[in-house]
Design an enzyme around this catalytic site. Structure first.
Site, PDB file in Angstrom:
ATOM      1  N   HIS A  28      37.144  41.508  41.984  1.00 13.67           N
ATOM      2  CA  HIS A  28      38.494  41.669  41.417  1.00 13.67           C
ATOM      3  C   HIS A  28      39.465  40.709  42.095  1.00 13.67           C
ATOM      4  O   HIS A  28      39.835  40.898  43.255  1.00 13.67           O
ATOM      5  CB  HIS A  28      38.985  43.114  41.594  1.00 13.67           C
ATOM      6  CG  HIS A  28      40.287  43.366  40.888  1.00 13.67           C
ATOM      7  ND1 HIS A  28      40.387  44.224  39.814  1.00 13.67           N
ATOM      8  CD2 HIS A  28      41.527  42.851  41.069  1.00 13.67           C
ATOM      9  CE1 HIS A  28      41.645  44.235  39.383  1.00 13.67           C
ATOM     10  NE2 HIS A  28      42.349  43.403  40.135  1.00 13.67           N
ATOM     11  N   HIS A  44      42.753  37.478  41.280  1.00 17.31           N
ATOM     12  CA  HIS A  44      43.703  36.826  40.343  1.00 17.31           C
ATOM     13  C   HIS A  44      43.822  35.368  40.749  1.00 17.31           C
ATOM     14  O   HIS A  44      44.667  35.001  41.563  1.00 17.31           O
ATOM     15  CB  HIS A  44      45.069  37.517  40.382  1.00 17.31           C
ATOM     16  CG  HIS A  44      45.011  38.915  39.864  1.00 17.31           C
ATOM     17  ND1 HIS A  44      45.322  39.231  38.554  1.00 17.31           N
ATOM     18  CD2 HIS A  44      44.634  40.067  40.455  1.00 17.31           C
ATOM     19  CE1 HIS A  44      45.146  40.535  38.377  1.00 17.31           C
ATOM     20  NE2 HIS A  44      44.733  41.062  39.514  1.00 17.31           N
ATOM     21  N   GLN A  94      48.608  41.012  31.279  1.00 15.27           N
ATOM     22  CA  GLN A  94      49.443  41.444  32.409  1.00 15.27           C
ATOM     23  C   GLN A  94      50.713  42.194  31.970  1.00 15.27           C
ATOM     24  O   GLN A  94      51.127  43.155  32.597  1.00 15.27           O
ATOM     25  CB  GLN A  94      49.844  40.205  33.230  1.00 15.27           C
ATOM     26  CG  GLN A  94      50.902  40.428  34.283  1.00 15.27           C
ATOM     27  CD  GLN A  94      50.358  41.092  35.542  1.00 15.27           C
ATOM     28  OE1 GLN A  94      49.669  40.480  36.345  1.00 15.27           O
ATOM     29  NE2 GLN A  94      50.672  42.373  35.710  1.00 15.27           N
ATOM     30  N   HIS A 148      42.541  47.007  34.767  1.00 18.83           N
ATOM     31  CA  HIS A 148      43.454  47.595  35.732  1.00 18.83           C
ATOM     32  C   HIS A 148      43.791  48.970  35.159  1.00 18.83           C
ATOM     33  O   HIS A 148      44.265  49.060  34.024  1.00 18.83           O
ATOM     34  CB  HIS A 148      44.727  46.767  35.837  1.00 18.83           C
ATOM     35  CG  HIS A 148      44.558  45.479  36.578  1.00 18.83           C
ATOM     36  ND1 HIS A 148      43.772  44.461  36.117  1.00 18.83           N
ATOM     37  CD2 HIS A 148      45.087  45.061  37.761  1.00 18.83           C
ATOM     38  CE1 HIS A 148      43.819  43.466  36.991  1.00 18.83           C
ATOM     39  NE2 HIS A 148      44.606  43.796  37.996  1.00 18.83           N
ATOM     40  N   GLU A 192      47.031  52.068  38.098  1.00 17.06           N
ATOM     41  CA  GLU A 192      47.463  51.490  39.375  1.00 17.06           C
ATOM     42  C   GLU A 192      48.888  51.971  39.658  1.00 17.06           C
ATOM     43  O   GLU A 192      49.852  51.198  39.628  1.00 17.06           O
ATOM     44  CB  GLU A 192      47.396  49.951  39.343  1.00 17.06           C
ATOM     45  CG  GLU A 192      47.597  49.355  40.741  1.00 17.06           C
ATOM     46  CD  GLU A 192      47.675  47.839  40.768  1.00 17.06           C
ATOM     47  OE1 GLU A 192      47.578  47.212  39.693  1.00 17.06           O
ATOM     48  OE2 GLU A 192      47.854  47.277  41.865  1.00 17.06           O
ATOM     49  N   ASP A 211      41.555  41.034  45.287  1.00 15.85           N
ATOM     50  CA  ASP A 211      42.698  41.161  44.379  1.00 15.85           C
ATOM     51  C   ASP A 211      43.682  39.998  44.520  1.00 15.85           C
ATOM     52  O   ASP A 211      43.921  39.267  43.563  1.00 15.85           O
ATOM     53  CB  ASP A 211      43.411  42.511  44.580  1.00 15.85           C
ATOM     54  CG  ASP A 211      44.269  42.918  43.389  1.00 15.85           C
ATOM     55  OD1 ASP A 211      44.288  42.203  42.367  1.00 15.85           O
ATOM     56  OD2 ASP A 211      44.916  43.985  43.470  1.00 15.85           O
ATOM     57  N   TRP A 256      52.120  39.327  45.011  1.00 18.79           N
ATOM     58  CA  TRP A 256      51.889  40.721  45.414  1.00 18.79           C
ATOM     59  C   TRP A 256      51.498  40.872  46.877  1.00 18.79           C
ATOM     60  O   TRP A 256      51.602  41.940  47.452  1.00 18.79           O
ATOM     61  CB  TRP A 256      50.795  41.338  44.528  1.00 18.79           C
ATOM     62  CG  TRP A 256      51.214  41.415  43.087  1.00 18.79           C
ATOM     63  CD1 TRP A 256      51.925  42.423  42.507  1.00 18.79           C
ATOM     64  CD2 TRP A 256      50.988  40.441  42.059  1.00 18.79           C
ATOM     65  NE1 TRP A 256      52.151  42.125  41.178  1.00 18.79           N
ATOM     66  CE2 TRP A 256      51.585  40.922  40.877  1.00 18.79           C
ATOM     67  CE3 TRP A 256      50.338  39.204  42.022  1.00 18.79           C
ATOM     68  CZ2 TRP A 256      51.554  40.217  39.671  1.00 18.79           C
ATOM     69  CZ3 TRP A 256      50.309  38.500  40.833  1.00 18.79           C
ATOM     70  CH2 TRP A 256      50.916  39.005  39.670  1.00 18.79           C
TER      71      TRP A 256
HETATM   72 FE   FE2 Z   1      44.467  43.103  40.077  1.00 17.74          FE
END
Ligand code: FE2
Length: 430
Positions: free
Chosen positions: A58, A60, A153, A211, A214, A310, A316
Site C-alpha cells: 500500500h 502512493h 481520491q 481505502h 479510514e 502508505d 500526509w
Molecule cells: Fe493510502
C-alpha cells in the site's frame, strides 16, 4: 548439479538455519544444507537472515517525495492532507512525478523492497499521474514489480468524473480497482460506491483494494459492505480493505461478528502502522486512540493481514524512507505484538502476506521461486525488526542489485571493546 550462484549458510525466516540456496537461470534451484556441485559464484551468508524481498502492498507513488509542495500539512489530519494534495495536483508535471517516483524506487530497492502496490489518483481529468506511473512501471520492471490501483481520491461519486476516469485508467493498464467509501458525501453513497467498484472488478476480472473506513468513526462500516459484495460477486481472495482504522473504535460485539464474515468471504486487510498512528486520533483529546486496525485479532481469525508504508515525505507524512522494517517495527509497538510469535507475524506482514495479497508469482525461498532475495545484518526476523537491520545484499533474479556495507561503529572507551555489537545474542551474558 551446477549453479550460477550459491548463498552459503543462510538463516531463513521460517527458523531454518545453515541452509544453502542454489540459484540457476534467475530461479532458486535448490534449498538444502551443504549443497554440492559447481557454483559460478559463492557468497558466505553464515548466520545472516536471508528473506524473500519486502513487499509494500500500500503506497502512493504519485505523491511521494513531494513534501513541502506547495506547503506543509499544519494540522496533520487526513483531511488537510487531501486538501493539500488537491492544491498540488494541478501543478504536477509528468516529468516531476516520474522523477520523484524513480527516486523513491531507488530508495525502496536499496532497502530490499521487491514489489510495491501503489494507488494512483484518478480524480484528475488529465490522468497525468496515471500516465506517469504507467511509464514508471515499465521503467522499473527489470528491478521492481509495480502494481497500480485506480484510486478515486476525491470520491467515486463525490468527484464528477471519477467513474469515467477510473474506467479509462483501467483501460490504460492500471491493474487494480480502488475506492474511498468513507470520503463520499453520505454513508449510503459510500456503500453504493463499494458495490459499483466491486462490480467493475468482477466484470473485468481484476483485484480490488479499497481505502476503507479510514476514520475514527466507530460507525464507519464500509468493510461490512465490502465483505458482503466480495461474497455476492465471488471475489474471494481478490479483495483487500486498506486501513480499516474505524475497526479500532468499533463496538467489540460488532467486531466479533464482523471478523468471521471477513474470513469467510476471503477479504484481506492492509494496515499502515506509520500513518495510522499519526493520522488517527487527531480529533481526540486524551486518551488518544491509536487507530490502527485490529491486526492480531484479524490474524487469529484467519484473515490475511499485511502492512503498507502508505506515505513517504508527502502531504500526509513528513518521514519515511522505504524501509518495511520501520513499518513492521511500528506495528509491533502499536499492535502490542511484542511476543515472539507476534514479531514473526509482523515480519510476515511485510513479506509473504503482502505477496499473497498482490498475487505475486514465484515468491518465496523454495525451488522454482524467483531468485529475489535480501540478506540482512540480522540472525532472524525479530532481530531484523529490532535493528531495522542493514540490507547487506539485495538480489533480483540472482543478480546483486544493491549492496550496503555492514553497520559497524568503532568505539573508543576505556576498557571496552573497539567495536560495538548491536547484534547482541540474548542470553550470551549471564
Ligand atoms: Fe493510502
Amino acid at each position: 548439479m551446477s549453479f550460477d550462484l550459491v548463498l552459503r549458510g543462510a538463516n531463513l525466516p521460517d527458523g531454518r538455519t545453515g541452509v544453502d540456496i542454489g540459484v540457476k537461470d534467475g530461479l532458486i534451484a535448490a534449498v538444502a544444507p551443504a549443497l554440492t556441485g559447481d557454483a559460478g559464484r559463492e557468497i558466505d551468508v553464515s548466520g545472516r537472515l536471508v528473506s524473500p524481498p519486502f513487499v509494500d502492498p500500500h503506497f502512493h507513488m504519485d505523491a511521494t517525495l513531494s513534501l513541502g509542495l506547495p506547503r506543509l500539512n499544519r494540522s496533520g489530519t487526513l483531511l488537510e492532507g487531501i486538501a493539500l494534495w488537491g492544491e498540488l495536483k494541478p501543478q504536477l508535471t509528468h516529468e516531476a512525478v516520474i522523477a520523484r517516483a524513480l527516486a523513491y524506487c531507488d530508495m525502496a530497492v536499496a532497502q530490499g523492497i521487491g514489489a510495491i502496490r501503489s494507488h494512483v489518483d484518478v480524480c484528475d481529468d488529465r490522468l497525468l499521474a496515471v500516465e506517469a506511473l504507467l511509464e514508471v512501471k515499465r521503467k522499473v520492471a527489470p528491478y521492481l514489480d509495480l502494481q497500480l490501483v485506480a484510486f478515486p481520491q476525491d470520491g467515486f461519486y463525490r468527484y464528477p468524473n471519477a467513474e469515467a476516469n477510473l474506467l479509462r485508467a483501467l483501460d490504460m493498464g492500471v491493474d487494480v480497482v480502488g475506492g474511498i467509501p468513507h470520503f463520499e458525501r453520505t454513508m449510503a453513497d459510500g456503500a453504493r460506491s463499494v458495490t459499483r467498484l466491486c462490480e467493475i472488478a468482477a466484470e473485468r476480472g481484476l483485484l480490488v483494494d479499497m481505502h476503507c473506513d479510514e476514520t475514527d468513526d466507530p460507525l464507519s462500516r464500509h468493510v461490512e459492505t465490502l465483505t458482503a459484495e466480495t461474497r455476492r460477486l465471488g471475489l474471494a481472495g481478490r479483495v483487500t480493505g486498506s486501513h480499516l482504522t474505524s475497526m479500532h473504535s468499533m463496538d467489540n460485539y460488532y467486531v466479533s461478528k464482523l471478523l468471521p464474515l471477513m474470513a469467510e468471504a476471503g477479504v484481506a486487510a492492509i494496515a499502515n502502522p506509520l500513518i495510522n498512528i499519526v493520522i488517527q486520533g487527531r480529533h481526540d483529546t486524551y486518551p488518544k486512540r491509536r487507530g490502527m486496525t485490529r491486526v492480531p485479532e484479524m490474524m487469529a481469525a484467519g484473515i490475511t493481514v499485511a502492512f503498507g508504508h502508505d506515505c513517504v515525505m508527502d502531504p500526509w507524512y513528513p518521514l519515511g524512507s522505504g524501509d518495511m522494517l520501520d513499518v513492521a517495527h511500528m506495528a509491533v509497538h502499536v499492535g502490542l505484538m511484542t511476543s515472539l510469535d507476534g514479531m514473526r507475524q509482523c515480519f510476515d506482514a511485510v513479506t509473504v502476506n503482502a505477496a499473497r495479497i498482490l498475487h505475486l508469482d514465484g515468491y518465496g525461498i523454495e525451488p522454482r521461486c524467483k531468485a529475489d532475495l535480501v540478506v540482512l545484518q540480522a540472525a532472524d526476523p525479530m532481530e531484523a525488526i529490532r535493528l531495522k537491520a542493514t540490507r547487506l545484499l539485495v538480489l533480483r533474479r540472482g543478480q546483486v542489485i544493491a549492496e550496503t556495507a555492514p553497520r559497524i561503529t568503532r568505539l573508543d572507551l576505556p576498557g571496552r571493546p573497539a567495536q560495538v555489537d548491536l547484534n547482541f545474542v540474548p542470553g550470551s551474558i549471564r
